[in-house]
Structures are given as structure tokens and as C-alpha cells.
Design a protein around this motif. Structure first.
Motif, short mmCIF file in Angstrom:
data_model
loop_
_atom_site.label_atom_id
_atom_site.label_comp_id
_atom_site.label_asym_id
_atom_site.label_seq_id
_atom_site.Cartn_x
_atom_site.Cartn_y
_atom_site.Cartn_z
N UNK A 300 57.27 36.74 37.26
CA UNK A 300 56.91 35.63 37.05
C UNK A 300 56.67 34.79 38.26
N UNK A 301 57.29 34.73 39.22
CA UNK A 301 57.41 33.93 40.47
C UNK A 301 56.13 34.49 41.17
N UNK A 302 56.04 35.73 41.25
CA UNK A 302 54.77 36.16 41.97
C UNK A 302 53.64 35.90 41.24
N UNK A 353 51.72 53.79 47.29
CA UNK A 353 50.11 53.50 47.23
C UNK A 353 50.18 52.05 46.60
N UNK A 354 50.95 51.99 45.20
CA UNK A 354 50.95 50.68 44.50
C UNK A 354 51.41 49.41 45.27
N UNK A 355 52.34 49.56 46.07
CA UNK A 355 52.71 48.37 47.03
C UNK A 355 51.85 48.19 48.06
N UNK A 356 50.87 49.13 48.68
CA UNK A 356 50.12 48.72 49.62
C UNK A 356 48.80 47.96 48.86
N UNK A 357 48.56 48.38 47.75
CA UNK A 357 47.50 47.70 46.92
C UNK A 357 47.99 46.12 46.53
N UNK A 358 49.09 46.15 46.18
CA UNK A 358 49.61 44.79 45.80
C UNK A 358 49.35 43.82 46.91
N UNK A 425 67.65 42.94 48.93
CA UNK A 425 66.36 42.84 48.47
C UNK A 425 66.00 41.57 47.75
N UNK A 426 67.03 41.43 46.64
CA UNK A 426 67.07 40.17 45.77
C UNK A 426 67.04 38.88 46.66
N UNK A 427 68.03 38.98 47.73
CA UNK A 427 68.57 37.74 48.23
C UNK A 427 67.42 37.41 49.18
N UNK A 428 66.63 38.19 49.97
CA UNK A 428 65.81 37.97 50.90
C UNK A 428 64.43 37.89 50.57
N UNK A 429 64.11 38.43 49.29
CA UNK A 429 62.63 38.46 48.70
C UNK A 429 62.05 36.97 48.68
N UNK A 430 62.54 36.06 47.99
CA UNK A 430 62.19 34.75 47.90
C UNK A 430 61.71 34.06 49.36
N UNK A 431 62.80 34.23 50.14
CA UNK A 431 62.36 33.52 51.68
C UNK A 431 61.16 34.38 52.20
N UNK A 432 61.14 35.68 51.97
CA UNK A 432 60.31 36.44 52.56
C UNK A 432 58.88 36.25 52.16
N UNK A 433 58.75 35.95 51.06
CA UNK A 433 57.47 35.78 50.03
C UNK A 433 57.09 34.39 50.69
N UNK A 437 54.38 36.04 52.65
CA UNK A 437 53.70 36.53 51.63
C UNK A 437 53.56 38.04 51.32
N UNK A 438 52.23 38.52 51.24
CA UNK A 438 51.97 39.77 50.87
C UNK A 438 52.59 40.85 51.81
#
Length: 480
Positions: A300-302, A353-358, A425-433, A437-438
């Protein structure tokens, strides 16, 4: 390290291509599996519910939230994952010592207390405390339930029955996404997140009552000197024609392990055990570094960042859950026709491949409704390969590769790696985004390229052998 077995693949049976399990026995096995995998359902719900609760928990206390910022969002989400790492580590050892069934009963109590505590939390500190407690239950279930099912299942049904746990995990996540959207629409207040978290108490109660009527693992009973009880239990879940032969195989393995000390870290001094546990740990870590939980926890945040509104993002996330359930169901069907190894490799290519497209959508396209739904479409593609191939094979393979004497310990150690990687991954994902960003998804894609090379070199084929046959194979191959 290479633990591959390049022998011709056998059918998913130790002795014959045909499925020899009588229908009434299989029905009994399925009932036992459904009850035990309520632990997987809770695993899925408790990890998935946070995705819908976070936007409301980020509101100010005056609006009914907890006033979370990007850092505290990561802390609240990852606190369960950190607890799960240690729950897996200690849960595996407890299941070796006290039994798979008794451990799951204890975990049901933890699930209930943790869910109730998070729903009533007055502030961030209490929320984190009970999320850690809930994580202990989630981690313990992730290490214990697949092993319990694998030890009860006949070789010709092991793949399908063990992957039922993965189906229940994604079903729990789907229930979380659906209930989040429904509650957000109907309750419509800042404190709505409390109702989202409280629902998990219901399956916790069902798990506890159900496990009162489930037998203990016959392999655990035999390993603890309760041979008569072990054979009676095996007779309840096997064709009478094969009970004696399978029980004799179990007894030979128990006799081989007789006189050995309790499983623990000292076993890693044995080269073949160390290599096998290291492989399992690596498989566990790399499965999480696919970035799967950046999507499962923060979808949802993404989508909010791409321009969708809160309710639209919550509703769209339900699609993630639906696709995950359909993908696992498809993966269960494919496991009966293809080996574990080709499914894992295929899934890894699709995930990358999906990650690259996102990443391309987030980095190149302007904010618009079209971009939002393109990102959602590639998330769904990611989940199709991840849940249908990678996750399905991962949990099954971990449950079947470790030797009987230290199965709970080794499984717990490997799953500890799963949850620690998940925590990072969970701890760092929000600050990284927030910062890059992408590009975050390009980092995940690069890691997955390395993972594919590792799988290509090291992943064995385990289909078609009893757990005792697999143990003998790994003893020979890895000791060389």
C-alpha cells in the motif's frame, strides 16, 4: 559448496511412481495438515496485516494513530521479523526436545497473547514489545510446522502436504489484505488498525484446540525411545501394507543415531552436517533477499507513492493476496510433475525480471494512474514467480533435507537466517525508498542475479526420496 544430486529424477514416491496412499488415510492426513497449518495462516496474517495497519498507525495520536514516521514504521514492521528470527532458532530446538505437537500448542498461546497485546498497545514501545512476542510465535511456527508435516507425510505426498503450509501462509496474507480494506471502509476511523490486529486472536484459538486432537510425529517419537507409540501413530497415517517397511527404515536411522548427544552447535564440527546446514542457511537468506517482503509488507505504501489514494491502495493490495494464493496452488500442482530444482531456477528468473520492470516504472514514468497500475501489474508478476516457484520449493526443501537427529535444530538455524534477512529488508526498505526510490528495486534485482548463479551451482534435487534416503545420500556426498 555443491550438494546437487544429478541422478535421474524419481517420481515423488520412494518406491513407485503410483500414489499408494489409500483415500481414507489421505483424508486423515489432510485434516491433520489443515489443523497444523493454522500456524501458517497466523504466520501469513500477522506478517500481512501490518501493510494495511501502517497508514493508520502513522496518523497522530489525536487522530487515533501512533504518530509513526518512516523510521518508526520500519521499526514496528521489522520488530515482528526480529522476534521471528529468534523464535525460529529456539522453536526448532524446543521441537527437538519436547516434540513438534507440544511446541505448536505453546506457539498458539503466544499467537493469542501477541495479537491481543498489539491490538491494545497504547504507544510505540508497547507495540514493539508485543510485535516481538508475536514474532517469536511466527518464527517458531515457520520452523516447526513444515517439519511436523514432512515427518507425518508419506514420500509420495510430502511435496503436496508440506506446501499446504505455504498455501495457508499466503491465504493468511490474503485474509489480512481483505479484512484491512473492509475494516478501513466500514469502521472509518484512525484507530481502525486495532481491529485489524485483533482479528488474529481467532485462528490462534482454533490452532490450540485443533492441535489437542493431532498425533505427535512418529519420527520424533521413535527418536525419543517411544517406538510402540511411534508405530501406532504411523499406522494411522499410512497404508497398512507399507507401515512395517517404513517403520523399519526409521528404526535403522534411529539406531544409527543412538548414543549421540543432543543436537546442538557442536554438530557443526561434522563436515557434512556443517555443509548441509550452511547450504540451508544460504538458501533461507537468499530467498528473503529477493525483496518479497518489501512488496508483501509495504505494497500500500508503494502504491500510495505512485499516486493512488489510501482506500484504492488497500483495495488494490487484495489483488496481491489473490495472485499469491493462486500461484501457490499452481505451484503445488507443478510439484507433482516437475522437480524442485527446475521450479526454483525458473522462479528466480521471473522474480529478477519483475524487479527490474518495477524499478523502471518508478524511475522513468511520471506519477499517474497508469504508472500505479503498471507497478501493481509487475508486483503481481513478481508474486506469481515468487510464491508459485521460489517460496513453494524453499519451504518444502528446508523441511526435507536435514537429518532426523538434529532436524529441528537445523531447521531453526536456517529459518533464523530467513527472518534475519527479512528483518534487514523490512527495516531498511522504508528509508531506502524515501532516499533513492525505484533504485531500491534495482538493488534487489542485482542480488537476485547472484542468487540465480548460486542456485544453478548448488541446489540439489530432493524429489522422490524418503527423508531417510535423503539423509543417507547427503552423508555420502557431503562427507566426500
Amino acid at each position: 559448496m555443491d550438494v546437487r544430486d544429478d541422478a535421474t529424477q524419481a517420481p515423488d514416491s520412494p518406491s513407485a511412481a503410483a500414489d499408494t496412499t489409500p483415500p481414507e488415510i489421505y483424508r486423515r492426513l489432510r485434516i491433520i495438515t489443515v489443523i497444523a497449518t493454522f500456524g501458517g495462516l497466523l504466520f501469513g496474517y500477522d506478517t500481512g496485516v501490518i501493510s494495511g495497519a501502517l497508514p493508520f498507525m502513522s496518523l497522530s495520536p489525536e487522530e487515533g494513530g501512533l504518530g509513526l514516521d518512516p523510521l518508526t514504521e520500519g521499526i514496528v514492521a521489522s520488530s515482528l521479523v526480529l522476534g521471528a528470527a529468534f523464535g525460529a532458532l529456539f522453536g526448532g530446538r524446543l521441537s527437538d526436545r519436547y516434540g513438534r505437537r507440544r511446541t505448536i500448542l505453546g506457539l498458539a498461546v503466544l499467537f493469542f497473547v501477541g495479537a491481543l497485546g498489539t491490538a491494545l498497545a497504547p504507544g510505540i514501545a508497547v507495540m514493539v514489545l508485543f510485535r516481538v512476542l508475536l514474532g517469536l510465535a511466527v518464527g517458531g511456527a515457520s520452523a516447526t510446522v513444515p517439519v511436523f508435516i514432512a515427518e507425518l507425510a508419506p514420500a509420495d505426498r510430502r511435496g503436496r502436504l508440506v506446501t499446504q503450509n505455504e498455501l495457508m501462509i499466503v491465504t493468511g496474507q490474503l485474509l489480512a489484505y481483505t479484512s484491512n480494506a473492509v475494516i478501513a471502509e466500514t469502521v472509518g476511523e484512525g484507530g481502525v488498525w486495532r481491529w485489524m490486529l485483533a482479528i488474529a486472536t481467532v485462528p490462534a484459538v482454533l490452532l490450540w484446540f485443533g492441535m489437542l486432537f493431532v498425533p505427535e510425529s512418529p519420527r520424533w517419537l521413535a527418536a525419543h525411545g517411544r517406538a510402540d507409540e511411534a508405530k501406532r501413530t504411523l499406522s494411522r497415517v499410512r497404508d497398512p501394507l507399507v507401515v512395517d517397511a517404513e517403520f523399519a527404515e526409521i528404526e535403522r536411522r534411529v539406531a544409527t543415531d543412538a548414543g549421540e548427544p543432543r543436537a546442538g552447535w557442536r554438530d557443526l564440527a561434522t563436515p557434512w552436517v556443517r555443509r548441509l546446514v550452511t547450504f540451508g542457511f544460504g538458501l533461507a537468506v537468499l530467498t528473503q533477499l529477493t525483496g518479497v517482503n518489501s512488496i508483501m509488507y509495504f505494497a500500500p505504501k508503494i502504491l500510495l507513492d505512485t499516486g493512488l489514494g489510501t482506500q484504492a491502495a488497500l483495495t488494490a493490495t487484495i489483488t496481491n493476496g489473490v495472485v499469491a494464493v493462486l500461484a501457490v496452488a499452481t505451484g503445488m500442482w507443478l510439484l507433482g510433475r516437475f522437480g524442485r530444482r527446475p521450479m526454483l531456477l525458473t522462479g528466480q528468473l521471473g522474480v529478477t525480471a519483475s524487479l527490474v520492470l518495477i524499478a523502471v516504472c518508478l524511475m522513468v514514468l511520471p506519477q499517474s494512474t497508469a504508472r500505479s497500475y503498471l507497478v501493481l501489474a509487475f508486483m503481481l508478476t513478481f508474486l506469481l514467480f515468487m510464491q508459485g516457484c521460489v517460496a513453494t520449493v524453499f519451504w518444502l526443501m528446508l523441511s526435507e533435507i536435514f537429518p532426523l537427529r538434529l532436524r529441528g535444530f537445523a531447521m531453526g538455524t536456517a529459518v533464523f537466517g530467513t527472518w534475519m534477512a527479512n528483518f534487514v529488508v523490512t527495516l531498511t526498505f522504508p528509508p531506502l525508498m524515501d532516499a533513492i526510490g525505484g533504485v531500491t528495486f534495482l538493488i534487489f534485482a542485482a542480488v537476485n542475479v547472484v542468487t540465480y548463479v548460486f542456485y544453478l551451482r548448488a541446489v540439489p534435487e530432493t524429489r522422490g526420496r524418503s527423508m531417510e534416503e535423503l539423509e543417507s545420500h547427503f552423508r555420502r556426498q557431503l562427507a566426500a
